[in-house]
Design a protein around this motif. Structure first.
Motif, PDB file in Angstrom:
ATOM      1  N   SER A  44      87.203  59.353  23.176  1.00 33.02           N
ATOM      2  CA  SER A  44      88.312  58.537  23.680  1.00 33.02           C
ATOM      3  C   SER A  44      89.646  59.103  23.214  1.00 33.02           C
ATOM      4  N   ASP A 109      86.883  54.705  30.361  1.00 31.65           N
ATOM      5  CA  ASP A 109      86.441  54.887  28.984  1.00 31.65           C
ATOM      6  C   ASP A 109      85.141  54.122  28.724  1.00 31.65           C
ATOM      7  N   ASN A 110      84.249  54.725  27.965  1.00 30.91           N
ATOM      8  CA  ASN A 110      82.982  54.075  27.578  1.00 30.91           C
ATOM      9  C   ASN A 110      82.093  53.769  28.765  1.00 30.91           C
ATOM     10  N   THR A 134      84.492  58.845  29.726  1.00 32.80           N
ATOM     11  CA  THR A 134      83.957  59.142  28.399  1.00 32.80           C
ATOM     12  C   THR A 134      82.630  58.406  28.298  1.00 32.80           C
TER      13      THR A 134
HETATM   14 MG   LIG Z   1      85.211  55.971  22.905  1.00 25.45          MG
END
Ligand SMILES: [Mg+2]
Ligand SMILES: Nc1ncnc2c1ncn2[C@@H]1O[C@H](COP(=O)(O)OP(=O)(O)OP(=O)(O)O)[C@@H](O)[C@H]1O
Length: 376
Positions: A44, A109-110, A134
């Protein structure tokens, strides 16, 4: 409030990766790229730094935490942010049109749900949007996978000179090294003292980890910090570890940690200590959270009643529906709590609140209850 995280400060050992990634993305936009690596390896942070390096290349850059949301929730989330129509038939076509005007960089993200992500990327494939994901794992074809490992680990060098001698025992983990570095930088312990502490707690012992958030070196450093933190800092840390929504502002933190909301000073001091030792993250100005690995370590040490969090956010939104944009994930967490407990009164209360919010604003993306339970 800007919805892209602040420019990462103090990022170490990523010059080579950054320049490769800048070239990879700039040369082939629109493109799809996944930064894939273990928890806490720095994906991140790298994605945020990359976003800033590419600011001039794209008309707009955006950041979304996608977690395990399903397809519908993710597109609703995009539509909400971009202000595009949200009627069922128009949702995707409108997004497609909006993302075709100019070049956008969108960080997801994630990422966790390959199926939802495949559908999203495929539906928006004809647009001018570049997507950077990510993820700890990514089983998607058509997406370039860029592996992220701990900074400089593959060349065996040290990314954190101040605590270089701890690099091996902390297994190059940037999360652990960053906390150790901050502890030493503030003068709270010397490198030798930390090294002795880690050795005495068996940092090198071989054991099976519970899951990816169970990093023993980080847990040991959290243990060290726990013994040296004031009681208000510990209470704030415990709240951050147990709140299921994305991030918490200072006022909520003070109330949930019972720090006396009128006394902003105590809470500010408690938070400053957590920030000094890099135990806490501030993804957006004035909003705080813990990294999943730190969160896991703190949860083993302290608990707070989940009903306290439920009560806090549900009554806040009942009284201040206008706060929904910022506090939305806490509402979903409250919904998840009510379902998990099978508490009919709580379920009906959240349903009422949702209805009022939808009537008032007509803009809520509602995930299924189980989707709301993933930690930030
Ligand atoms: Mg992360
Ligand atoms: N290159 C770096 N320099 C300094 N600190 C770093 C670096 N990379 C990571 N860190 C530290 O580690 C923390 C975790 O990094 P980050 O959140 O990017 O990990 P992640 O790979 O996204 O983890 P997760 O899979 O849990 O989302 C950062 O907040 C920072 O404290």
């Amino acid at each position: 409030m800007t919805l892209f995280p602040p420019r990462p400060r103090g990022m170490k050992g990523r010059a080579r990766e950054l320049s490769t990634l800048v070239k990879m993305v700039s040369a082939a936009a629109p493109t799809r790229l996944a930064l894939v690596g273990p928890g806490g390896s720095g994906k991140s942070m790298l994605a945020a730094a990359l976003g800033y390096r590419l600011l001039h290349r794209f008309a707009q850059i955006h950041w979304f935490r996608t977690a395990a949301w399903d397809f519908r929730t993710v597109v609703e989330m995009l539509a909400l942010r971009f202000g595009t129509p949200r009627q069922r038939d128009e949702l995707v076509p409108a997004l497609r049109r909006w993302l075709s005007h100019e070049e956008h960089l969108i960080v997801l993200d994630n990422h966790e749900d390959d199926r939802a992500m495949a559908r999203l990327l495929q539906e928006l494939a004809s647009t001018r949007a570049t997507f950077i994901l990510t993820a700890r794992r990514c089983l998607l074809s058509g997406v370039l996978v860029y592996p992220v490992t701990a900074p400089l680990v593959t060349s065996g060098r040290n990314a954190f000179p101040r605590v270089a001698t701890l690099t091996r025992s902390l297994r190059w983990s940037p999360l652990a090294l960053d906390v150790a570095n901050a502890i030493v930088e503030t003068g709270a312990a010397s490198v030798a003292e930390l090294a002795a502490y880690l050795a005495s707690r068996g940092v090198g012992a071989v054991a099976v980890m519970e899951h990816e958030d169970d990093l023993p070196e980080v847990a040991l450093l959290v243990g060290w910090a726990w013994r040296h933190l004031s009681s208000p800092s510990r209470r704030a840390l415990a709240v951050l570890a147990h709140v299921e929504g994305d991030h918490v502002d200072q006022d909520s933190l003070a109330r949930l940690a019972r720090l006396g909301a009128s006394d902003g000073e105590t809470c500010a001091r408690a938070l400053a200590a957590l920030a000094d030792w890099h135990l806490m993250q501030e993804p957006f100005r004035g909003r705080y959270t813990l990294h999943a690995v730190v969160r896991h370590a703190v949860r083993k040490r302290a608990t707070i009643p989940p009903r306290r969090v439920f009560e806090h956010y549900v009554s806040m939104l009942e009284q201040h529906p206008e706060r929904i944009d910022l506090e939305q994930t806490h509402l979903f967490a409250a919904m998840d709590f009510a379902y998990r407990e099978g508490d009919l009164v709580a379920i009906l209360r959240v349903e009422d609140l949702l209805r009022n919010l939808e009537d008032g604003q007509g803009k809520l993306d509602r995930p299924s209850p189980t989707r709301a339970s993933r930690p930030a």
